[in-house]
Write a protein that holds these residues in place. Structure first.
Motif, PDB file in Angstrom:
ATOM      1  N   GLU A 180      70.513   9.303  24.767  1.00  0.00           N
ATOM      2  CA  GLU A 180      70.571  10.023  23.670  1.00  0.00           C
ATOM      3  C   GLU A 180      70.228  11.530  24.170  1.00  0.00           C
ATOM      4  O   GLU A 180      71.057  12.420  23.577  1.00  0.00           O
TER       5      GLU A 180
ATOM      6  N   LEU B 164      73.392  12.739  25.386  1.00  0.00           N
ATOM      7  CA  LEU B 164      74.494  13.305  24.424  1.00  0.00           C
ATOM      8  C   LEU B 164      74.042  14.624  24.035  1.00  0.00           C
ATOM      9  O   LEU B 164      74.946  15.372  23.974  1.00  0.00           O
ATOM     10  N   VAL B 165      72.897  15.016  23.715  1.00  0.00           N
ATOM     11  CA  VAL B 165      72.483  16.110  23.439  1.00  0.00           C
ATOM     12  C   VAL B 165      72.844  17.158  24.227  1.00  0.00           C
ATOM     13  O   VAL B 165      73.240  18.180  23.906  1.00  0.00           O
ATOM     14  N   ASN B 166      72.449  17.058  25.694  1.00  0.00           N
ATOM     15  CA  ASN B 166      72.697  18.078  26.774  1.00  0.00           C
ATOM     16  C   ASN B 166      74.148  18.325  26.704  1.00  0.00           C
ATOM     17  O   ASN B 166      74.609  19.321  27.247  1.00  0.00           O
ATOM     18  N   ARG B 167      74.916  16.926  26.658  1.00  0.00           N
ATOM     19  CA  ARG B 167      76.435  17.355  26.859  1.00  0.00           C
ATOM     20  C   ARG B 167      76.909  18.205  25.907  1.00  0.00           C
ATOM     21  O   ARG B 167      77.877  19.143  25.834  1.00  0.00           O
ATOM     22  N   ASP B 168      76.626  18.107  24.398  1.00  0.00           N
ATOM     23  CA  ASP B 168      76.856  18.571  23.499  1.00  0.00           C
ATOM     24  C   ASP B 168      76.385  20.346  23.381  1.00  0.00           C
ATOM     25  O   ASP B 168      76.988  21.100  22.997  1.00  0.00           O
ATOM     26  N   PHE B 169      75.123  20.438  23.813  1.00  0.00           N
ATOM     27  CA  PHE B 169      74.550  21.858  23.764  1.00  0.00           C
ATOM     28  C   PHE B 169      73.940  22.529  25.217  1.00  0.00           C
ATOM     29  O   PHE B 169      73.914  23.643  25.191  1.00  0.00           O
TER      30      PHE B 169
ATOM     31  N   ARG C  90      75.862  25.771  26.186  1.00  0.00           N
ATOM     32  CA  ARG C  90      75.934  26.718  25.081  1.00  0.00           C
ATOM     33  C   ARG C  90      74.554  27.428  25.008  1.00  0.00           C
ATOM     34  O   ARG C  90      74.366  28.398  24.253  1.00  0.00           O
TER      35      ARG C  90
ATOM     36  N   THR D 202      67.882  24.642  28.163  1.00  0.00           N
ATOM     37  CA  THR D 202      67.396  23.922  26.951  1.00  0.00           C
ATOM     38  C   THR D 202      66.146  22.899  27.410  1.00  0.00           C
ATOM     39  O   THR D 202      65.382  22.711  26.404  1.00  0.00           O
TER      40      THR D 202
ATOM     41  N   HIS E  55      67.374  23.444  16.272  1.00  0.00           N
ATOM     42  CA  HIS E  55      68.779  23.534  15.644  1.00  0.00           C
ATOM     43  C   HIS E  55      69.256  24.661  16.196  1.00  0.00           C
ATOM     44  O   HIS E  55      68.769  25.435  16.613  1.00  0.00           O
ATOM     45  N   GLU E  56      70.614  24.718  16.148  1.00  0.00           N
ATOM     46  CA  GLU E  56      71.449  25.875  16.713  1.00  0.00           C
ATOM     47  C   GLU E  56      71.822  26.826  15.633  1.00  0.00           C
ATOM     48  O   GLU E  56      72.036  26.550  14.287  1.00  0.00           O
TER      49      GLU E  56
END
Length: 435
Positions: free
Chosen positions: A58, A61-66, A69, A73, A108-109
């Motif tokens: 999980e 997945l967070v690191n891949r998405d954000f 950007r 993080t 949150h972004e």
């Protein structure tokens, strides 16, 4: 040159500029029957119950998405975890992956300038290393407006060249929110201290609200460079703190644009927007331009930079383009002839324009000159925006015999201009009536 020259470059709203912000869980209970544990506890418990492989998957997945950007993080998630942990008192031996994932659930972004970018001010940069003669590195402050009409303070660095041009310096691909290092306490009163991360560029740093009074916005920072008692420069700026229902004047103080102090201003004069400090003391006292009645300009003096009471009427609306109200457009600028004060006027159909006053250098209560007509009004191609028919600045600076004035356009974008000082003074009527 003509009185005013507007440059072609612009800064506009940018939905793609995002930062990681704390995600505040909504008040409880949310169901008909109050849960035995809070939502925060339930979320944390679910992460703690994950086997390590699931937790790592999980988090990946967070690191891949954000991860691409944002800047660092991992450190941001761990810092947010520590804030959550202060309320829950979790096992200190948790693995970092689990801490990071917990922190990510409470972040949150946020697109801090998705709605508007406006109302700039400008001061000389504290670092002038490598500047050629007559060129100046500068710091711009900008009011950025994002989701929920939340205002924050953003910064950009640039150079006023010896040839009379202006260039913005490159900025990093990521923006980072400054972090709070000292909250209001009994010892420091209502002061908040924030810092930008050591590796973060000033041009990528954003100051968000910290206190309840500020929670809906830090608006319209009016920066000025001052000399303190020790002879070193400090940068001070008044701004409006908005709670969502009430406004209050506050003061930002920094020496290096790395560490920032945010302090409430008290006194009768602080009850309205639009306060602006003089860059030095007048007769041994701090001086301020205020608009405590929301309509006229006042001259204020105080022995305490954080306390301001009633002042002396300086100027009232006189001309058609300012009949609704007048206010300052940043701190007074010291020139050979006196104090040059940019003003804004509101006319018919709530149209905002920019004008100027010339104040006596020894006694700024005396108005020596005043523009009959605006220096700048909304042009046909720039009338549309978040708030139409507005041009507005929170501060300009002298560069030789020219004035560099960044300004907001219809509360949506920021433009840049140069004003010829001699032409400006020549356009004034001297010793005008004040109304």
């Amino acid at each position: 040159m003509a009185l005013l020259k507007i440059l072609s470059k612009r800064l506009s709203a940018e939905p793609g500029r995002v930062v990681i912000r704390p995600f505040q869980i909504a008040p409880e209970p949310r169901a008909l029957h109050a849960p035995a544990t809070s939502r925060i506890q339930r979320i944390v418990a679910a992460v703690l119950e994950m086997d390590m492989r699931t937790c790592q998957s999980e988090l990946a997945l967070v690191n891949r998405d954000f991860g691409e950007r944002h800047w660092q993080t991992r450190e941001v998630f761990l810092q947010r975890y520590e804030e959550v942990n202060q309320a829950l008192g979790l096992d200190p031996d948790l693995r970092d992956e689990r801490k990071e994932l917990i922190g990510a659930y409470f972040c949150h972004e946020y697109s801090y300038a998705s709605a508007a970018l406006m109302n700039p001010s400008v001061v000389p940069h504290p670092d002038q290393t490598g500047m050629v003669k007559d060129s100046v590195r500068v710091v711009l402050s900008l009011r950025a407006v994002g989701e929920g009409h939340i205002s924050s303070i953003a910064f950009r660095e640039g150079i006023l060249s010896h040839k009379g041009g202006f260039d913005l310096l490159p900025r990093p691909p990521f923006s980072v929110a400054a972090h709070e290092v000292e909250a209001p306490t009994a010892e420091n009163g209502m002061m908040t201290r924030a810092e930008r991360f050591d590796e973060a560029s000033l041009s990528g740093t954003v100051l968000f609200p910290f206190t309840q009074q500020q929670q809906n916005g830090l608006e319209d920072l009016r920066l000025t460079r001052m000399e303190d008692e020790d002879g070193g420069p400090i940068y001070c700026g008044t701004y409006t703190a908005y709670s969502g229902s009430n406004i209050a004047s506050e003061l930002l103080v920094t020496r290096d644009f790395h560490s920032f102090e945010l302090k409430p201003i008290v006194g009768a004069a602080a009850r309205n927007k639009g306060m602006a400090l003089f860059p030095r003391r007048i007769g041994g006292r701090y001086a301020m331009i205020g608009r405590q009645d929301g309509e006229n300009l006042y001259y204020l003096e105080s022995d305490d930079m954080l306390r301001w009471e009633e002042g002396d009427l300086l100027a009232a609306p006189v001309y058609p383009w300012e009949l609704v109200q007048i206010g300052n457009c940043g701190s007074p600028i010291e020139i050979d002839e006196g104090w040059l004060l940019l003003t804004h006027g509101v006319g018919a159909m709530r149209k905002y324009s920019i004008g100027a006053l010339l104040l006596d250098k020894a006694d700024p209560r005396k108005v020596l000159g005043r523009t009959i007509h605006p220096i700048l009004s909304p042009s046909d191609e720039d009338r549309e925006g978040y708030v139409p028919n507005v041009v507005y600045t929170c501060g300009a600076m002298a560069h030789g015999r020219r004035l560099f004035m960044p300004f907001g356009v219809s509360d949506s974008s920021v433009a840049f201009s140069f004003i010829d000082m001699d032409e400006l003074l020549a356009s004034m009527v001297f010793a005008p009536r004040l109304g």
